[in-house]
Design a protein around this motif. Structure first.
Motif, PDB file in Angstrom:
ATOM      1  N   LYS A  89      -5.292   0.323   6.801  1.00 23.32           N
ATOM      2  CA  LYS A  89      -5.426  -0.132   8.302  1.00 23.32           C
ATOM      3  C   LYS A  89      -6.684  -1.486   7.831  1.00 23.32           C
ATOM      4  CE  LYS A  89      -7.439   1.261  12.874  1.00 23.32           C
ATOM      5  NZ  LYS A  89      -8.354   2.522  13.046  1.00 23.32           N
ATOM      6  N   VAL A  95       3.391  -1.272   4.652  1.00 22.67           N
ATOM      7  CA  VAL A  95       3.028   0.502   3.981  1.00 22.67           C
ATOM      8  C   VAL A  95       4.181   0.978   3.028  1.00 22.67           C
ATOM      9  CG1 VAL A  95       2.302   2.770   4.310  1.00 22.67           C
ATOM     10  CG2 VAL A  95       0.963   0.865   5.101  1.00 22.67           C
ATOM     11  N   ASP A 107       5.472   6.142   3.163  1.00 22.64           N
ATOM     12  CA  ASP A 107       3.922   6.888   3.457  1.00 22.64           C
ATOM     13  C   ASP A 107       4.308   8.630   2.974  1.00 22.64           C
ATOM     14  OD1 ASP A 107       2.042   8.288   5.180  1.00 22.64           O
ATOM     15  OD2 ASP A 107       1.904   6.606   6.624  1.00 22.64           O
ATOM     16  N   TYR A 131       0.831  -1.336   0.051  1.00 23.26           N
ATOM     17  CA  TYR A 131       0.199   0.157   0.045  1.00 23.26           C
ATOM     18  C   TYR A 131       0.693   0.470   0.227  1.00 23.26           C
ATOM     19  CZ  TYR A 131      -4.505  -2.638   0.917  1.00 23.26           C
ATOM     20  OH  TYR A 131      -5.663  -2.945   0.388  1.00 23.26           O
ATOM     21  N   GLY A 190       2.882  10.759   4.337  1.00 25.25           N
ATOM     22  CA  GLY A 190       2.982  12.120   6.193  1.00 25.25           C
ATOM     23  C   GLY A 190       4.006  12.838   6.804  1.00 25.25           C
ATOM     24  N   SER A 234      -5.806   6.153   1.772  1.00 26.00           N
ATOM     25  CA  SER A 234      -5.281   5.330   1.211  1.00 26.00           C
ATOM     26  C   SER A 234      -4.997   4.332   3.040  1.00 26.00           C
ATOM     27  CB  SER A 234      -4.118   5.650   0.486  1.00 26.00           C
ATOM     28  OG  SER A 234      -3.508   6.585   0.787  1.00 26.00           O
ATOM     29  N   LYS A 235      -4.913   5.706   3.853  1.00 21.40           N
ATOM     30  CA  LYS A 235      -4.639   5.221   5.646  1.00 21.40           C
ATOM     31  C   LYS A 235      -5.724   4.449   5.780  1.00 21.40           C
ATOM     32  CE  LYS A 235      -2.297   7.248   9.138  1.00 21.40           C
ATOM     33  NZ  LYS A 235      -2.450   8.188  10.210  1.00 21.40           N
ATOM     34  N   LYS A 236      -6.610   4.615   5.438  1.00 19.79           N
ATOM     35  CA  LYS A 236      -8.010   3.864   6.095  1.00 19.79           C
ATOM     36  C   LYS A 236      -7.456   2.546   5.562  1.00 19.79           C
ATOM     37  CE  LYS A 236     -10.967   8.277   8.028  1.00 19.79           C
ATOM     38  NZ  LYS A 236     -12.092   8.480   6.958  1.00 19.79           N
ATOM     39  N   TYR A 261       1.303  15.345   3.977  1.00 21.75           N
ATOM     40  CA  TYR A 261       0.542  14.360   2.558  1.00 21.75           C
ATOM     41  C   TYR A 261       1.057  15.574   2.344  1.00 21.75           C
ATOM     42  CZ  TYR A 261      -0.098  10.629   5.783  1.00 21.75           C
ATOM     43  OH  TYR A 261      -0.430   9.298   6.981  1.00 21.75           O
ATOM     44  N   VAL A 294       0.614   4.756   0.427  1.00 23.25           N
ATOM     45  CA  VAL A 294       0.031   5.941   1.625  1.00 23.25           C
ATOM     46  C   VAL A 294       0.610   7.143   1.551  1.00 23.25           C
ATOM     47  CG1 VAL A 294      -0.830   6.855   3.901  1.00 23.25           C
ATOM     48  CG2 VAL A 294      -1.130   4.272   3.549  1.00 23.25           C
TER      49      VAL A 294
END
Length: 358
Positions: A108, A118, A121, A96, A123, A103-105, A126, A98
């Motif tokens: 999860k 992942v 990411d 994944y 973050g 995409s984070k949800k 973002y 993110v």
């Protein structure tokens, strides 16, 4: 004539006036049937004509190959967060990427059913999309997952990941806003309430060879092969939402197709980004190489000034410009249905607001 405002909502979003007029014309008596589409049996000859024509026009709009199935599924995009791993996990592993909240949800949710790697990411801010050289895929991953456009943060993939695994993309916010090659993906899905219709429906486009062999004992509504076998009618489908999706497909064709809309969308976005880039009064959130054509996000000097901006824009006939509650700021969602005049009005307002609040 209708005393309408310019609605910059991220979703559900505004529909083209031509589509609303068509809905209004047919609402009480669809083509002489004496009933509304909302009242039709989903098995009736008249409704099946609507249903099948919608699929045919979507194939034209997106140039969907015949070896891809088109499904209409309830539950919006969020239901697919679980359906995807349940259908695609073989090694019980997936990669994944993110790049935002959704995409984070999705990652999860998928982690409830197997191993989620992942591999990137973006973050905590973002504010960007990774380049291909920043991605390292796992050889044993069953698929690679992305969210093509990040509504909250205003970022968008302009070059999709290059990988030898099925690429699955949530395109809820940018589907049909620019030309894509469907064959680059194993599956595309979208909640249609942003760019293709009204809430309550997820459009799923999936390559046929990927459909079989899912986990046993999963809910039947989640089984893509079962959905295909029943032509999206395991239960009563969201009939009115499918009808509106069909009208949207016709509207896109009437505008010259996705390629023509893409050119307009680029011009709309450029108007806003050029103004944002003039100085530091408006501060764009997304990096320039990752900016979304659909969701333009920016901040002002402080929250008080942002609140004033939203209030005065509302008084000027422009609604839903407040940024997502999780990040604040300002967000202008300029999907296909937002006319150039709406963006021009927003830009004119922004110029005046800047002059009055320097």
């Amino acid at each position: 004539m209708y005393d309408r405002i310019y609605n910059f909502a991220a979703g559900p979003s505004q529909l083209p006036l031509e589509v609303l007029e068509e809905i209004h014309k047919d609402l009480f008596n669809y083509k002489g049937t004496g009933m509304s589409v909302m009242e039709m049996s989903h098995r009736s000859k008249m409704y099946l004509e609507i249903f099948n024509e919608t699929k045919e026009n979507l194939r034209k709009v997106m140039d969907i190959p015949e070896d891809y199935e088109i499904l209409f599924i309830q539950g919006g995009a969020t239901e697919q967060f679980a359906a995807i791993p349940l259908n695609f996990f073989k090694n019980n592993k997936a990669d994944y990427i993110v790049t935002g909240a959704f995409s984070k949800k999705a990652a999860k949710e998928a982690a409830k059913f197997g191993e989620v790697n992942v591999i990137y990411d973006a973050g905590p801010d973002y504010d960007h999309i990774p380049t291909n050289d920043q991605l390292k895929f796992n050889d044993d991953a069953d698929y690679v997952y992305i969210c093509a456009n990040n509504t909250i943060y205003g970022t968008e993939w302009h070059e999709y990941p290059k990988c030898d695994k099925p690429l699955i993309a949530d395109m809820s916010s940018d589907i049909c806003s620019h030309v894509i090659n469907v064959r680059d993906f194993g599956m595309i899905y979208a909640g249609v309430q942003k760019n293709l219709g009204i809430a309550g429906l997820a459009l799923v486009i999936i390559r046929k060879d990927l459909i079989d062999g899912h986990k046993e004992n999963i809910p039947q509504l989640f089984e893509y092969d079962n959905q295909v076998k029943n032509d999206s009618m395991i239960n009563t489908p969201p009939t009115f939402a499918i009808y509106v999706l069909g009208l949207m497909a016709k509207w896109i064709l009437s505008k010259g197709g996705v390629k023509e809309l893409e050119e307009v969308n680029k011009k709309k976005a450029k108007l806003l980004y050029d103004l944002i880039d003039e100085d530091d009064f408006y501060k764009g959130h997304a990096r320039k190489d990752s900016r979304s054509l659909m969701n333009v996000t920016f901040n002002l000097a402080n929250e008080e000034l942002e609140a004033k901006f939203v209030k005065e824009a509302k008084a000027a006939g422009m609604e839903n410009l407040k940024g997502h509650r999780s990040v604040g700021g300002i967000r202008a969602s300029i999907y296909n249905a937002m006319p150039m005049e709406g963006v021009e009005k927003l830009v004119a307002f922004m110029k005046e607001f800047k002059e009055n609040n320097k």
